[in-house]
Write a protein that holds these residues in place. Sequence first.
Motif, short mmCIF file in Angstrom:
data_model
loop_
_atom_site.label_atom_id
_atom_site.label_comp_id
_atom_site.label_asym_id
_atom_site.label_seq_id
_atom_site.Cartn_x
_atom_site.Cartn_y
_atom_site.Cartn_z
N ALA A 1 0.77 -1.10 0.00
CA ALA A 1 -0.06 0.09 0.08
C ALA A 1 0.91 1.32 0.00
CB ALA A 1 -0.75 0.19 1.20
N ASN A 2 2.04 1.23 0.84
CA ASN A 2 2.85 2.41 0.84
C ASN A 2 3.51 2.46 -0.59
OD1 ASN A 2 2.03 2.90 3.64
ND2 ASN A 2 3.97 1.60 4.25
N ALA A 3 3.95 1.52 -1.08
CA ALA A 3 4.62 1.63 -2.42
C ALA A 3 3.66 2.10 -3.70
CB ALA A 3 5.13 0.39 -2.82
N LYS A 4 2.33 1.79 -3.48
CA LYS A 4 1.41 2.14 -4.46
C LYS A 4 1.30 3.53 -4.22
CE LYS A 4 -1.30 -1.80 -6.18
NZ LYS A 4 -2.74 -1.84 -6.45
N HIS A 5 1.32 3.91 -3.04
CA HIS A 5 1.01 5.47 -2.73
C HIS A 5 2.23 6.24 -3.40
CE1 HIS A 5 -0.39 9.13 -0.67
NE2 HIS A 5 0.96 9.12 -0.24
N ILE A 6 3.42 5.78 -3.23
CA ILE A 6 4.60 6.43 -3.66
C ILE A 6 4.51 6.55 -5.19
CG2 ILE A 6 6.87 6.12 -4.08
CD1 ILE A 6 7.06 5.09 -1.10
#
Length: 132
Positions: free
Chosen positions: A27-32
Amino acid sequence: LLRLLLKLAVAAGVSQLLSSRAGSPAANAKHIVASWGRRTPHREVLEALGAGETVFVIYDYMAFPQGVPARNLFAYDLKGKELWRAEDIGEGATDAYTQFIGRDPSRVSNFAGYECEIDLETGEVLGTRWTK
């Protein structure tokens, strides 16, 4: 000076997102990836994982040209600069990456029925294992 401070704050926030224990790494990587905007290919992200200072992205293989390997696994630095695009495994039209196996960006599933091990520094395919 204000622009520089803003850039540093954004970069620090991105680093914090990747190292954050709250929420899943995907989820964090997708946000980035979403924060990069138009600096990356305009394709739908299937999965994204962060590891250290690198973001690994599997794009929807259906958005790539049909009839040839999709080569839809990419690695980027935290600013969205492409580091590499993973090799295909020589399976022709069905050669596309579908998902990460667990939370390990070096292990991915392939539409042709293989589990693939990817070198995280180069995108080279280190090995495959038939799974279907």
